[in-house]
Every structure is written in C-alpha cells, then in structure tokens.
Design a protein around this motif. Structure first.
Motif, PDB file in Angstrom:
ATOM      1  N   ASN A 248       0.842  -1.195   0.000  1.00  0.00           N
ATOM      2  CA  ASN A 248       0.000   0.000   0.000  1.00  0.00           C
ATOM      3  C   ASN A 248       0.876   1.243   0.000  1.00  0.00           C
ATOM      4  N   GLU A 249       0.345   2.323  -0.566  1.00  0.00           N
ATOM      5  CA  GLU A 249       1.137   3.551  -0.623  1.00  0.00           C
ATOM      6  C   GLU A 249       1.455   4.091   0.763  1.00  0.00           C
ATOM      7  N   ASN A 250       0.630   3.793   1.770  1.00  0.00           N
ATOM      8  CA  ASN A 250       0.907   4.329   3.098  1.00  0.00           C
ATOM      9  C   ASN A 250       2.003   3.565   3.840  1.00  0.00           C
ATOM     10  N   GLN A 251       2.611   2.577   3.177  1.00  0.00           N
ATOM     11  CA  GLN A 251       3.767   1.912   3.776  1.00  0.00           C
ATOM     12  C   GLN A 251       5.031   2.744   3.644  1.00  0.00           C
ATOM     13  N   VAL A 252       5.021   3.752   2.780  1.00  0.00           N
ATOM     14  CA  VAL A 252       6.168   4.636   2.605  1.00  0.00           C
ATOM     15  C   VAL A 252       5.675   6.078   2.646  1.00  0.00           C
ATOM     16  N   ASP A 253       6.582   7.034   2.694  1.00  0.00           N
ATOM     17  CA  ASP A 253       6.189   8.434   2.696  1.00  0.00           C
ATOM     18  C   ASP A 253       5.662   8.844   1.321  1.00  0.00           C
ATOM     19  N   ALA A 254       4.921   9.938   1.294  1.00  0.00           N
ATOM     20  CA  ALA A 254       4.237  10.363   0.069  1.00  0.00           C
ATOM     21  C   ALA A 254       5.209  10.657  -1.066  1.00  0.00           C
ATOM     22  N   THR A 255       6.345  11.282  -0.767  1.00  0.00           N
ATOM     23  CA  THR A 255       7.308  11.606  -1.823  1.00  0.00           C
ATOM     24  C   THR A 255       7.876  10.353  -2.451  1.00  0.00           C
ATOM     25  N   THR A 256       8.215   9.365  -1.627  1.00  0.00           N
ATOM     26  CA  THR A 256       8.755   8.109  -2.155  1.00  0.00           C
ATOM     27  C   THR A 256       7.749   7.439  -3.080  1.00  0.00           C
ATOM     28  N   TRP A 257       6.484   7.382  -2.649  1.00  0.00           N
ATOM     29  CA  TRP A 257       5.462   6.727  -3.478  1.00  0.00           C
ATOM     30  C   TRP A 257       5.258   7.491  -4.796  1.00  0.00           C
ATOM     31  N   THR A 258       5.173   8.802  -4.714  1.00  0.00           N
ATOM     32  CA  THR A 258       4.961   9.602  -5.925  1.00  0.00           C
ATOM     33  C   THR A 258       6.119   9.438  -6.897  1.00  0.00           C
ATOM     34  N   ASP A 259       7.351   9.505  -6.412  1.00  0.00           N
ATOM     35  CA  ASP A 259       8.514   9.358  -7.289  1.00  0.00           C
ATOM     36  C   ASP A 259       8.532   7.997  -7.974  1.00  0.00           C
ATOM     37  N   ALA A 260       8.046   6.969  -7.256  1.00  0.00           N
ATOM     38  CA  ALA A 260       8.099   5.606  -7.788  1.00  0.00           C
ATOM     39  C   ALA A 260       6.945   5.284  -8.723  1.00  0.00           C
ATOM     40  N   THR A 261       5.825   6.023  -8.630  1.00  0.00           N
ATOM     41  CA  THR A 261       4.622   5.587  -9.351  1.00  0.00           C
ATOM     42  C   THR A 261       3.949   6.650 -10.202  1.00  0.00           C
ATOM     43  N   ASP A 262       4.351   7.900 -10.097  1.00  0.00           N
ATOM     44  CA  ASP A 262       3.629   8.958 -10.812  1.00  0.00           C
ATOM     45  C   ASP A 262       4.135   9.099 -12.251  1.00  0.00           C
ATOM     46  N   HIS A 263       4.091   7.978 -12.989  1.00  0.00           N
ATOM     47  CA  HIS A 263       4.563   7.940 -14.373  1.00  0.00           C
ATOM     48  C   HIS A 263       4.263   6.556 -14.929  1.00  0.00           C
ATOM     49  N   GLY A 264       4.519   6.382 -16.227  1.00  0.00           N
ATOM     50  CA  GLY A 264       4.345   5.083 -16.849  1.00  0.00           C
ATOM     51  C   GLY A 264       5.515   4.149 -16.582  1.00  0.00           C
ATOM     52  N   PHE A 265       5.333   2.885 -16.990  1.00  0.00           N
ATOM     53  CA  PHE A 265       6.361   1.851 -16.852  1.00  0.00           C
ATOM     54  C   PHE A 265       6.542   1.140 -18.187  1.00  0.00           C
ATOM     55  N   PHE A 266       7.700   0.489 -18.350  1.00  0.00           N
ATOM     56  CA  PHE A 266       7.887  -0.441 -19.453  1.00  0.00           C
ATOM     57  C   PHE A 266       8.125  -1.839 -18.899  1.00  0.00           C
ATOM     58  N   ILE A 267       7.822  -2.845 -19.728  1.00  0.00           N
ATOM     59  CA  ILE A 267       7.848  -4.248 -19.304  1.00  0.00           C
ATOM     60  C   ILE A 267       9.135  -4.899 -19.794  1.00  0.00           C
ATOM     61  N   ILE A 268       9.725  -5.755 -18.985  1.00  0.00           N
ATOM     62  CA  ILE A 268      10.982  -6.437 -19.303  1.00  0.00           C
ATOM     63  C   ILE A 268      10.819  -7.938 -19.091  1.00  0.00           C
ATOM     64  N   LEU A 269      11.384  -8.726 -20.004  1.00  0.00           N
ATOM     65  CA  LEU A 269      11.508 -10.177 -19.880  1.00  0.00           C
ATOM     66  C   LEU A 269      12.983 -10.519 -20.030  1.00  0.00           C
ATOM     67  N   ASN A 270      13.520 -11.309 -19.128  1.00  0.00           N
ATOM     68  CA  ASN A 270      14.931 -11.691 -19.271  1.00  0.00           C
ATOM     69  C   ASN A 270      15.244 -12.946 -18.480  1.00  0.00           C
ATOM     70  N   VAL A 271      16.343 -13.586 -18.855  1.00  0.00           N
ATOM     71  CA  VAL A 271      16.933 -14.657 -18.048  1.00  0.00           C
ATOM     72  C   VAL A 271      18.374 -14.251 -17.789  1.00  0.00           C
ATOM     73  N   ALA A 272      18.653 -13.804 -16.585  1.00  0.00           N
ATOM     74  CA  ALA A 272      20.008 -13.444 -16.201  1.00  0.00           C
ATOM     75  C   ALA A 272      20.787 -14.705 -15.829  1.00  0.00           C
ATOM     76  N   VAL A 273      22.082 -14.615 -15.955  1.00  0.00           N
ATOM     77  CA  VAL A 273      22.982 -15.698 -15.549  1.00  0.00           C
ATOM     78  C   VAL A 273      23.964 -15.130 -14.539  1.00  0.00           C
ATOM     79  N   GLY A 274      23.949 -15.676 -13.332  1.00  0.00           N
ATOM     80  CA  GLY A 274      24.812 -15.189 -12.272  1.00  0.00           C
ATOM     81  C   GLY A 274      24.274 -13.913 -11.665  1.00  0.00           C
ATOM     82  N   GLY A 275      25.038 -13.346 -10.739  1.00  0.00           N
ATOM     83  CA  GLY A 275      24.639 -12.104 -10.097  1.00  0.00           C
ATOM     84  C   GLY A 275      24.623 -12.212  -8.590  1.00  0.00           C
ATOM     85  N   GLY A 276      24.342 -11.076  -7.958  1.00  0.00           N
ATOM     86  CA  GLY A 276      24.440 -11.000  -6.515  1.00  0.00           C
ATOM     87  C   GLY A 276      23.439 -11.842  -5.769  1.00  0.00           C
ATOM     88  N   TRP A 277      22.286 -12.107  -6.370  1.00  0.00           N
ATOM     89  CA  TRP A 277      21.290 -12.905  -5.665  1.00  0.00           C
ATOM     90  C   TRP A 277      21.515 -14.402  -5.865  1.00  0.00           C
TER      91      TRP A 277
END
Length: 451
Positions: A248-277
């Motif tokens: 929910n947006e109230n889990q973070v402050d208003a500025t954080t939520w707005t910066d993260a969501t007040d715009h469109g998104f693009f979709i990505i599909l990938n298979v990474a190999v290796g990495g930090g996780w």
C-alpha cells in the motif's frame, strides 16, 4: 538451510503477470478472452514462425552487459552477455517466446533481455491496471539451475535514458526466481539505496510457491494489479489467480510513493545468468534450457471499491486462535508446513520490516489487554527482534510487542505473552517484525488476544 531470499538487483527485477487458471501443458494458448469488467490495452502472444525473432516494433533487444552509460553488469552482478541472436531469443512456433541462456566452449554465457517499446503502462486516475503473463520457468533444478535467474518485471519510464535513478523511479517485480527453486517472488523497489524507506536493496517483497505442478515443470500465470480506484493506492501480486503479496502507498512516505509511481512503466523479460542474488553458475549448470512466455497482456478497469477496507464484522474474533498463515496480505513472508501441535502451516522467514495483515479483527466492547503468539526461531547467536502488534496502519505505533531470539530451532515452539494498550472495536491487525539485523529471526504459527 533456511534462507530469506532478498533481491539484490540494482536495475533488474522481475515482473511476471498473469491471470487465469494454472495450466499444466506447455502448448500454446492465445491471449485469453478479456475478463469481465476489464478492457485489453495491449498484448503479445508470440505466435510467429519457429526460429524467428521478436517484433521490433513492439520490443527492444537489450544488448551486452549493460545499458550504454549505465551500471556494469546491469547493476546486478550478472555475467551473461545479452544478444539479439535467435539462439538466445526466439519464437518457438508453438505460440511461445523462448529466452535461452547458453554457455560456449570457453565457458562464457549469453542470454536474452527484451523490453517493450512502450513506456506508458500505468492505471488511469481512478482506475486499475493488471499486467499479466503465462510463463514456464527454465525446467532445471538443483545444481543444474545454479546461477539461473529468470524474470518478468517493469521499470519506471524515467529510467530509460538515465540509468542511474534506480530505485527512486520504481521497479515492480511480478515474477522472479533463482536457482530453480519452486518459489517465486514479487517486489516493489523504491526510495533510496541502500536502506531507505523501501528496505533496499531487498525492496518490499513477498513470495509464494507454485501448486499442483512446479514453476519449472508447467506454465503458470503471474499478475500484478495496480489500483488507483481508492483513496489509498495499492499493488497486489497474484500467482494463478491467488493473492500472495500486497503493498500500500501508506507503507512509505508520500514523496517516495509519488517518485516511484507517478509515471508510466515499461515491461521487461529476461533470463540473467549469475549475479548478486543467485550467485554465479558452475560447470554443473545446464546450458540451453529456456524460459517460455505464452503471452503478456495489459488490462485496464475502472475499479469497484476499496479492497483494502474490509467489512467491519467479517474478520476473526480477537479472542480465538488466529492462524498466522490465514493473513489477508503480507510483505516478505513465506508459509511452510509446521511440526507444531495441530499441524497445518506457519509463516516464516520474518525479518526486519516484514509484516502480515489480518482484516476485520473484532475485539468487542470489553478491552483486550494482552497478546500472545506461538513462535519459533533458529536464528544465529546475537540475532533477535520484536514481534509487534499495530492497528489499522502498518506504520502506526505498536500497541504492544515482545522480543524473540533462538528458541532451539525453526520448529521449536514457544508461546510468548505481552501486554498491549487496551483495545476495543474492530481493527485491521498487523504483525510487524522489527530487528536491528537483516536476518530472518522468527516463525509464527498462531496468535491470540485476551482481556
């Protein structure tokens, strides 16, 4: 060995979204009929001829080890080189997109990563957007899957061309999987890194497992719904139509939520190999096993009320035994079979910032003064934390809490009591887990209140 899977990507995550029933076959299925109450905004069902590449009017190939001028190794530490070769990214002639990681004779890995040309995917004001996909993860497990990291996800439009404003611009991972486990993760990344309001680089995440057939052995549907139809915006993650995570947006402050969501998104599909996780592949890692994507679709709806506001009298009695796995929403939590008295399941992998939510808990008119929970911990020496009770808002001040450390094992159960502020009426109850360390520190089987 218990591990709390936490996302360490700097610019990569996974968003796999789908709607509809689990499908056990690996044959093609066109984009399904648009669900009632929704309109289809965009889709691709990958019905090209066998061995052909993607439609470059719709998708962009990401090439190399990074965006030009961006973080090395896509910001995640992955070692694979992404190509536009039909050896790595192709349509299989059965209505599926295949993204196939390959190892050459010298031990070098190539794979594929594609993203939509469009960057404007977001719900209308007052509406809801659902992003959905039907996906079969690479059919490998155990040592043969070490280092394989398939993903279906979205990044905020401001990232395109900047490449250094993550995670503030928002990342919505709808499907992530590492190392061939039968477990998938959904996460919102936002705020600042490391740490910040979104607990980066872990993000605000949850996970679940594929039922009936594993995530690797069959297609499953994955979806995220982004709801702007209510006073409090909400993101909801589903596997085969079953809700498993909410932010929910109230889990973070208003500025954080707005910066993260007040715009469109693009979709990505990938298979990474290796990495930090996942860690890097080994000589035992299988080469040439693809992720298959049957379709991706984006739906829009006008919404129909606030799903975060429960009916006031439909929840559990506060003085009954409330099974922890019967939550209405969660963040960062997994469920597992318990060996505690009565059997069933417990929630686990609870670490700092994680929570579970229970709607409509009825305390009645005579105040509750105590709280107790059935807990277990196999945390290492020096690792401990608080089990907190919060009402109506996950960020509200706790009305009570107790500390827990190692109890002798993750299935060594104790009932721990605590005092709470006098409480009456009907409330949304959050169990929130707080610790000074990032490690998992507690499992919970059940909890209850008393006068």
């Amino acid at each position: 060995m218990r591990t709390h899977h936490r996302i360490t990507a700097v610019a990569v995550g996974i968003v796999a979204v789908a709607i509809g029933p689990l499908a056990a076959s690996i044959t093609q299925a066109a984009v399904p009929a648009t669900p009632s109450g929704w309109s289809l905004a965009w889709s691709d069902d990958f019905d090209g001829a066998a061995g052909t590449g993607i439609d470059t009017n719709t998708w962009i190939y990401d090439i190399g080890h990074s965006y030009p001028g961006g973080a090395d190794n896509w910001g995640t530490g992955e070692i694979g080189y992404h190509t536009d070769s039909t050896q790595n990214v192709y349509q299989d002639g059965n209505g599926n997109l295949a993204i196939r990681p390959l190892r050459d004779a010298d031990g070098n890995w190539t794979s594929g990563r594609i993203e939509t040309v469009r960057t404007d995917f977001e719900p209308a004001q007052g509406g809801v957007m659902r992003v959905e996909g039907r996906v079969k993860l690479p059919d490998v497990s155990g040592p043969a899957a070490q280092g394989i990291w398939p993903a279906f996800w979205m990044l905020g439009e401001p990232f395109r061309g900047n490449y250094w404003n993550w995670p503030g611009i928002g990342e919505i991972d709808i499907l992530e999987n590492v190392n061939g486990t039968n477990q998938v993760f959904g996460t919102l990344h936002c705020g600042t890194s490391p740490g910040g309001p979104c607990n980066e680089t872990s993000g605000l995440g949850g996970s679940t497992t594929c039922q009936v057939s594993s995530c690797q052995s069959a297609f499953h549907t994955y979806s995220v719904e982004w709801d702007r139809s209510t006073a409090t915006e909400e993101l909801r993650w589903y596997l085969d139509g079953n809700l498993f995570h909410t932010v929910n947006e109230n889990q973070v402050d208003a500025t954080t939520w707005t910066d993260a969501t007040d715009h469109g998104f693009f979709i990505i599909l990938n298979v990474a190999v290796g990495g930090g996780w996942p860690g890097n592949p080994t000589p035992a890692t299988a080469s040439g096993v693809p992720m298959l994507v049957d379709y991706v679709a984006v739906y829009q709806s006008t919404g129909s009320g606030d799903p975060t506001t429960p009916p006031p009298s439909t929840g559990p009695d506060a003085y009954s035994t409330i099974q922890a796995e019967n939550y209405d929403a969660q963040s960062g939590i997994q469920t597992e079979t318990t060996s505690d008295t009565g059997g069933g399941e417990n929630i686990g992998c609870a670490a700092n910032g994680d929570w579970v939510r229970f709607d409509g808990v009825d305390f009645g008119s005579s105040a509750a003064h105590t709280f107790s929970a059935r807990v277990a911990s196999g945390a290492a020496a020096g690792i401990s934390g608080l089990v907190e009770v919060r009402l109506d808002d996950v960020n509200a001040e706790p009305i009570g809490s107790f500390a827990v450390a190692n109890t002798g094992g993750w299935q060594s159960w104790q009932t721990v009591p605590a005092n709470i502020a006098p409480t009456t009426g009907t409330h949304t109850v959050y169990l929130r887990f707080t610790s000074g360390q990032p490690n998992d520190f507690v499992n919970v089987n059940w909890f209850t209140f008393a006068h």
